[in-house]
Design an enzyme around this catalytic site. Sequence first.
Site, PDB file in Angstrom:
ATOM      1  N   TYR A  26      -8.441  43.490  16.163  1.00  0.00           N
ATOM      2  CA  TYR A  26      -8.638  43.230  17.592  1.00  0.00           C
ATOM      3  C   TYR A  26      -7.526  43.903  18.401  1.00  0.00           C
ATOM      4  O   TYR A  26      -7.784  44.578  19.408  1.00  0.00           O
ATOM      5  CB  TYR A  26      -8.659  41.715  17.856  1.00  0.00           C
ATOM      6  CG  TYR A  26      -8.652  41.345  19.318  1.00  0.00           C
ATOM      7  CD1 TYR A  26      -9.771  41.574  20.120  1.00  0.00           C
ATOM      8  CD2 TYR A  26      -7.517  40.791  19.907  1.00  0.00           C
ATOM      9  CE1 TYR A  26      -9.763  41.252  21.471  1.00  0.00           C
ATOM     10  CE2 TYR A  26      -7.508  40.470  21.256  1.00  0.00           C
ATOM     11  CZ  TYR A  26      -8.629  40.701  22.026  1.00  0.00           C
ATOM     12  OH  TYR A  26      -8.607  40.393  23.373  1.00  0.00           O
ATOM     13  N   GLU A  48     -12.060  33.884  27.893  1.00  0.00           N
ATOM     14  CA  GLU A  48     -10.742  33.404  28.321  1.00  0.00           C
ATOM     15  C   GLU A  48     -10.853  31.998  28.896  1.00  0.00           C
ATOM     16  O   GLU A  48      -9.977  31.161  28.681  1.00  0.00           O
ATOM     17  CB  GLU A  48     -10.122  34.354  29.354  1.00  0.00           C
ATOM     18  CG  GLU A  48      -9.663  35.684  28.792  1.00  0.00           C
ATOM     19  CD  GLU A  48      -8.438  35.578  27.885  1.00  0.00           C
ATOM     20  OE1 GLU A  48      -7.819  34.489  27.819  1.00  0.00           O
ATOM     21  OE2 GLU A  48      -8.113  36.576  27.228  1.00  0.00           O
ATOM     22  N   TRP A  56      -6.506  31.604  20.766  1.00  0.00           N
ATOM     23  CA  TRP A  56      -7.385  32.767  20.807  1.00  0.00           C
ATOM     24  C   TRP A  56      -8.050  32.980  19.447  1.00  0.00           C
ATOM     25  O   TRP A  56      -9.187  33.441  19.367  1.00  0.00           O
ATOM     26  CB  TRP A  56      -6.616  34.017  21.242  1.00  0.00           C
ATOM     27  CG  TRP A  56      -7.445  35.257  21.197  1.00  0.00           C
ATOM     28  CD1 TRP A  56      -7.228  36.372  20.435  1.00  0.00           C
ATOM     29  CD2 TRP A  56      -8.658  35.522  21.919  1.00  0.00           C
ATOM     30  NE1 TRP A  56      -8.230  37.293  20.639  1.00  0.00           N
ATOM     31  CE2 TRP A  56      -9.117  36.806  21.549  1.00  0.00           C
ATOM     32  CE3 TRP A  56      -9.390  34.792  22.847  1.00  0.00           C
ATOM     33  CZ2 TRP A  56     -10.269  37.374  22.067  1.00  0.00           C
ATOM     34  CZ3 TRP A  56     -10.548  35.357  23.373  1.00  0.00           C
ATOM     35  CH2 TRP A  56     -10.973  36.629  22.981  1.00  0.00           C
TER      36      TRP A  56
END
Length: 200
Positions: A26, A48, A56
């Site tokens: 990522y 988000e 995350w």
Amino acid sequence: MDNDFIAPDGHPRCKWCGGAAEFLPYHDNEWGFPVDDDQRLFEKLCLESFQSGLSWRTILNKRDNFRAAFHRFDFHQVASFNEDDVQRLLQDAGIIRHRGKIEATINNAQRAKEMVEQEGSLAAFFWRYEPTELATPQTQTTSPESVAMAKELKKRGWKFFGPTTAFAFMQAMGLLNDHSLNCITRERVEQSRQQFQRPG
């Protein structure tokens, strides 16, 4: 160098890459590279918001499930979701089953449609907030631009999107290059940003 993560290839990356194996691809292929695709921008806004109060890693591991549940974040489709869709999503163990965040995503899809009508694209709006002055990488969680962005979105009726969330969105979508100074990906991101055509 003490603050960097040395990846299996022997090169330094941002320290947070060491937190989980799935962070490295990522980080190397997405985080910080400039994005002007409205659907990708909307996806990141939603993810988000779902991340608020969570890690995350949790969201990244569920990202494919989120994409399936929300029609790959096509905001034109999500904007038409109704209470039946909310109930379906609340039963979906593959995503974060939080009614407020689900309803905020549907609301924000409706606001996104309005924004495209008013601004031409989501990208045209968000890239207005590209910072001009940068702090040392990864030393801040908000900025004057992220505060201004969140304030404007709130005024336009968006939900679950404060200054900290806005800043994380800006970092990820390449509105600034917040890779650590020694990170091997920093230069690639910088080159990509230099070649990037800002939406008008």
